[in-house]
Design a protein around this motif. Sequence first.
Motif, PDB file in Angstrom:
ATOM      1  N   UNK A 702      -8.185 -44.799 -35.170  1.00 12.92           N
ATOM      2  CA  UNK A 702      -8.678 -45.870 -34.309  1.00 12.92           C
ATOM      3  C   UNK A 702      -9.175 -45.324 -32.984  1.00 12.92           C
ATOM      4  N   UNK A 703      -8.424 -44.408 -32.383  1.00 10.65           N
ATOM      5  CA  UNK A 703      -8.831 -43.831 -31.107  1.00 10.65           C
ATOM      6  C   UNK A 703     -10.150 -43.060 -31.226  1.00 10.65           C
ATOM      7  N   UNK A 704     -10.306 -42.344 -32.328  1.00  8.14           N
ATOM      8  CA  UNK A 704     -11.491 -41.509 -32.506  1.00  8.14           C
ATOM      9  C   UNK A 704     -12.768 -42.326 -32.553  1.00  8.14           C
ATOM     10  N   UNK A 705     -12.666 -43.587 -32.901  1.00  9.91           N
ATOM     11  CA  UNK A 705     -13.845 -44.443 -33.001  1.00  9.91           C
ATOM     12  C   UNK A 705     -14.227 -45.084 -31.668  1.00  9.91           C
ATOM     13  N   UNK A 706     -13.381 -44.925 -30.683  1.00  5.69           N
ATOM     14  CA  UNK A 706     -13.607 -45.595 -29.413  1.00  5.69           C
ATOM     15  C   UNK A 706     -14.470 -44.742 -28.474  1.00  5.69           C
ATOM     16  N   UNK A 707     -14.939 -45.392 -27.424  1.00 10.64           N
ATOM     17  CA  UNK A 707     -15.795 -44.732 -26.441  1.00 10.64           C
ATOM     18  C   UNK A 707     -14.929 -44.092 -25.363  1.00 10.64           C
ATOM     19  N   UNK A 708     -14.988 -42.753 -25.281  1.00 13.36           N
ATOM     20  CA  UNK A 708     -14.148 -42.031 -24.343  1.00 13.36           C
ATOM     21  C   UNK A 708     -14.979 -41.269 -23.312  1.00 13.36           C
ATOM     22  N   UNK A 709     -14.429 -41.205 -22.132  1.00 10.94           N
ATOM     23  CA  UNK A 709     -14.924 -40.288 -21.113  1.00 10.94           C
ATOM     24  C   UNK A 709     -13.807 -39.322 -20.775  1.00 10.94           C
ATOM     25  N   UNK A 710     -14.161 -38.148 -20.302  1.00 13.65           N
ATOM     26  CA  UNK A 710     -13.159 -37.175 -19.887  1.00 13.65           C
ATOM     27  C   UNK A 710     -13.250 -36.995 -18.380  1.00 13.65           C
ATOM     28  N   UNK A 711     -12.113 -37.162 -17.720  1.00 10.90           N
ATOM     29  CA  UNK A 711     -12.023 -37.021 -16.268  1.00 10.90           C
ATOM     30  C   UNK A 711     -11.325 -35.699 -15.981  1.00 10.90           C
ATOM     31  N   UNK A 712     -12.051 -34.778 -15.367  1.00  8.51           N
ATOM     32  CA  UNK A 712     -11.519 -33.445 -15.123  1.00  8.51           C
ATOM     33  C   UNK A 712     -10.704 -33.361 -13.841  1.00  8.51           C
ATOM     34  N   UNK A 713     -10.642 -34.455 -13.091  1.00 14.18           N
ATOM     35  CA  UNK A 713      -9.872 -34.438 -11.852  1.00 14.18           C
ATOM     36  C   UNK A 713     -10.550 -33.611 -10.783  1.00 14.18           C
ATOM     37  N   UNK A 714      -9.784 -32.740 -10.129  1.00 17.86           N
ATOM     38  CA  UNK A 714     -10.278 -31.898  -9.040  1.00 17.86           C
ATOM     39  C   UNK A 714     -10.753 -30.573  -9.619  1.00 17.86           C
ATOM     40  N   UNK A 715     -12.056 -30.357  -9.582  1.00 16.08           N
ATOM     41  CA  UNK A 715     -12.650 -29.158 -10.183  1.00 16.08           C
ATOM     42  C   UNK A 715     -13.072 -28.205  -9.074  1.00 16.08           C
ATOM     43  N   UNK A 716     -12.699 -26.945  -9.189  1.00 17.18           N
ATOM     44  CA  UNK A 716     -13.096 -25.930  -8.223  1.00 17.18           C
ATOM     45  C   UNK A 716     -13.885 -24.822  -8.910  1.00 17.18           C
ATOM     46  N   UNK A 717     -15.218 -24.901  -9.127  1.00 16.88           N
ATOM     47  CA  UNK A 717     -16.070 -25.848  -8.448  1.00 16.88           C
ATOM     48  C   UNK A 717     -17.015 -26.593  -9.391  1.00 16.88           C
ATOM     49  N   UNK A 718     -17.281 -26.061 -10.561  1.00 17.30           N
ATOM     50  CA  UNK A 718     -18.105 -26.768 -11.545  1.00 17.30           C
ATOM     51  C   UNK A 718     -17.605 -26.398 -12.930  1.00 17.30           C
ATOM     52  N   UNK A 719     -17.863 -27.270 -13.918  1.00 20.74           N
ATOM     53  CA  UNK A 719     -17.243 -27.060 -15.232  1.00 20.74           C
ATOM     54  C   UNK A 719     -18.172 -27.494 -16.357  1.00 20.74           C
ATOM     55  N   UNK A 720     -18.347 -26.600 -17.321  1.00 18.47           N
ATOM     56  CA  UNK A 720     -19.018 -26.945 -18.579  1.00 18.47           C
ATOM     57  C   UNK A 720     -17.933 -27.302 -19.591  1.00 18.47           C
ATOM     58  N   UNK A 721     -18.137 -28.406 -20.300  1.00 15.83           N
ATOM     59  CA  UNK A 721     -17.090 -28.923 -21.187  1.00 15.83           C
ATOM     60  C   UNK A 721     -17.586 -28.939 -22.629  1.00 15.83           C
ATOM     61  N   UNK A 722     -16.726 -28.422 -23.522  1.00 16.86           N
ATOM     62  CA  UNK A 722     -17.004 -28.403 -24.958  1.00 16.86           C
ATOM     63  C   UNK A 722     -15.843 -29.075 -25.672  1.00 16.86           C
ATOM     64  N   UNK A 723     -16.149 -30.006 -26.563  1.00 16.33           N
ATOM     65  CA  UNK A 723     -15.139 -30.630 -27.414  1.00 16.33           C
ATOM     66  C   UNK A 723     -15.488 -30.317 -28.860  1.00 16.33           C
ATOM     67  N   UNK A 724     -14.564 -29.666 -29.537  1.00 18.61           N
ATOM     68  CA  UNK A 724     -14.800 -29.224 -30.920  1.00 18.61           C
ATOM     69  C   UNK A 724     -16.086 -28.410 -31.008  1.00 18.61           C
ATOM     70  N   UNK A 725     -16.245 -27.508 -30.013  1.00 23.37           N
ATOM     71  CA  UNK A 725     -17.398 -26.602 -29.898  1.00 23.37           C
ATOM     72  C   UNK A 725     -18.725 -27.313 -29.672  1.00 23.37           C
ATOM     73  N   UNK A 726     -18.672 -28.598 -29.357  1.00 24.84           N
ATOM     74  CA  UNK A 726     -19.890 -29.352 -29.034  1.00 24.84           C
ATOM     75  C   UNK A 726     -19.977 -29.510 -27.509  1.00 24.84           C
ATOM     76  N   UNK A 727     -21.084 -29.065 -26.925  1.00 25.80           N
ATOM     77  CA  UNK A 727     -21.266 -29.168 -25.479  1.00 25.80           C
ATOM     78  C   UNK A 727     -21.511 -30.620 -25.106  1.00 25.80           C
ATOM     79  N   UNK A 728     -20.675 -31.135 -24.198  1.00 23.91           N
ATOM     80  CA  UNK A 728     -20.867 -32.539 -23.802  1.00 23.91           C
ATOM     81  C   UNK A 728     -21.418 -32.686 -22.396  1.00 23.91           C
ATOM     82  N   UNK A 729     -21.464 -31.602 -21.612  1.00 23.89           N
ATOM     83  CA  UNK A 729     -22.080 -31.692 -20.302  1.00 23.89           C
ATOM     84  C   UNK A 729     -21.438 -30.774 -19.294  1.00 23.89           C
TER      85      UNK A 729
END
Length: 811
Positions: A702-729
């Motif tokens: 059920x969770x996997x079907x929902x619309x999720x955002x990821x909040x990285x909190x306090x980043x020092x200083x920039x971050x590339x994010x990959x989920x299951x080896x897929x680049x999301x931004x």
Amino acid sequence: MRKLLTIICAVCYASATWAQAWPTAKPEAKPGTRWWWLGSAVDKANLEWNLSEYARAGIGAVEITPIYGVKGNDRNNIPYLSPQWMQMLQTTQDIAHPLGIQVDMNCGTGWPFGGPHISLDDAACRAIFNDTLINGIHQFTVEVGRTKQKVKRAAPGGEGWVVDHFDRNAVRHYLDRFEQAFATSGVSYPHTFFNDSYEVYKADWTPTLFDEFKKRRGYDLRGKLPELLGKVDDGNQVLADYRETLSDMLLENFTQQWVAWAHQHGVKVRNQAHGSPANLLDLYAAVDIPEIEGFGLSEFGIKGLRTDPGKTRKNDSDVSMLKYASSAAHVMGKPFTSSETFTWLTEHFRTSLSQMKPDLDLMFTCGVNHVYFHGSCYTPKNDAWPGWKFYASVDMSPTNSIWRDAPYLMKYIERCQSFLQLGQPDNDFLVYLPVRDMWHQRDKSNMLLMQFDIHSMAKKAPQFIQSILTIDSLGYDCDYISDRQLAKVRIEDGMLVTEGGTRYKALIIPSGTTIDASLSTQIERLSPYVIKGEKPALMAKYAKAEAMKAKLGLRTIRRRTADGWHYFIANLTPHDMNGDITLAVPFKDAMWFDPLTGNRYQAHIDGNEIELNLRSGQSMILQTFNQPLALQESLPVLADTCAVEEIVALNGPWTLSFIDECPRVSGTFKLDKLKTWETLSDSAAVTMGTGVYTTTFKLSAKQAKQHWQIDLGDVRESARVYINDQFIGCAWAVPFILDCGSALHKGKNTLRIEVTNLPANRIADLDRHDVKWRKFNEINVVDINYKNTTYSNWTPVPSGLNSKVTLINKQ
């Protein structure tokens, strides 16, 4: 008739369909950069490397400004405008053009204009007043001396006296050197010539001033020297007339002559007028691309934005200052307003991409649409780190660690400017600039010269600044207008139309403005479209305020096209915004464009209201349409910032390893919870590079079907994010939140976050080990207070993930 209607409908439909997409970006939509050539010690191989790096990152223009050289490298310096230098200019253009980079050129080295061919007879002048007592009566005379100011930060071949900008012949002589260099070399002229802010000091006279004064003001200044010097009280009228005469001469003898010369060779002119002892609006209006400057870091209070206390300086370029260049561009119908961007935003080696965005957004809302970084330093590829550096920040170069994720900033700028260069400006009011009131001021120092520089405008124009801020706070936008420009305004179809064809609803005469005979004539001519003072009731009679500015405190600017209007909107407040807004313009449909991601969203419209959702620090573009849209694709609705259904904390455990780091950090760290890496080991404490945080987590079907955002909190200083080896931004600006898209699935998910830090810890370590990286002539590298300094006492800057990472269900 039916055939004609069919054609009209087809055209409207095609226009509306086109308008649903991002505008086609002009080459000028990409950011440019001031390109410091130290000693002009450039070579083809390193020109190719530097330019290819700039192109890869997304820079679309370089402005060549040669300055002082590197210690011990004199043999490689190339004298300015020499045959070899001109050949390097041609080589630069040959390399840059296939890369899609425009080449601009400073019409001098360092600043201001001057050089070895300027004799004392053509150099900047100052008045020397003599007071002789004859029969008990003071007799004043004046003779002309030379300031003997030399070109500041001059490059080899550019050293010499500063030219007399008020003297037509001296300026012509100055330009002759360029004429000859291009003629004899056969080198192609650059795309644009540039002039930096006017930093000619104590130059308050020119040999022809008496004659020019009498011709322009109608009386002889020789008989009014006591009044000029404040020895006789005349209400400072002679002083104001003297200042206006200098303004006229600077405009005609320098700016207009320079522009005309450049245009003869097919070259555009980009100019910074601030600092000039002249009406800035007239100087800006005379050039192709007026340029303002941002100087320092603004204190917005944006949630989660790192401020780095003690390592920043206040931004002296507030809203009122930033609008001078754009006002002239709008009034005169010029398509671009550029900016020298991020001058001394923070201390060296401590500037993050996230710190750049808010002040960039402020500039955008003030009419800037053609950003130039300050700046990038040419450096040989194999030079020991940190390479060649300019003495002031910000450093936008391949040797800075922030360069890894800089392409995302560049793309953001390109997307924003594609809209900000689209259509026509649509500000509500013209505001008269009461420069003559400023010219009448005489301070305690009794200085004759009044220079309108960024750092002193609060003293010279406090009442005007307050008027502009009041108009802004009431929800309106405006452009300034000078006497010259006002004389050419006409009334057409119930609106004021400027020389450049831009339309306004009324003219505001700021509170406290002295209405002399000349201004009175213009007010009478343009009546009834004149408002005296910042009167809310009268302003509301002519224009509708933007509620998102007046009620929510958002920063915004509006432009119009044949299809409707579009807004750039920035939330530079500490608060997240969610709710319905009314617009000051009519619309039938609307869309949201996210310049950070390139995503587009349907606007949720209820009657004449549009739902707005902006987190603190976030910016969006809203485009409205005169006709309902026939969408060619299904677009999501912009998510409600407050509508959170579920939060999942990603508590780890985490692993941390390093890539592209220097010095090298050995091994992999096992972390029970997230922490920054400067505390983990001696090498991690001083490294510059990218740390890779990895963890896994599980989601139900059920969770996997929902619309999720990821909040990285306090980043020092920039971050590339990959989920299951897929680049999301890439999260490079606050809020550090990304949309997970379709990357999540049922069961085990793998998260990889590549965080890049600042160079601060590495440069501090070099200083602690007495590495001689400060190797530049003249000023070398100084701190934000222009003092020689060492970074050896810097405490380690947090690097990596500095709080918690969570998934947010926005269903």
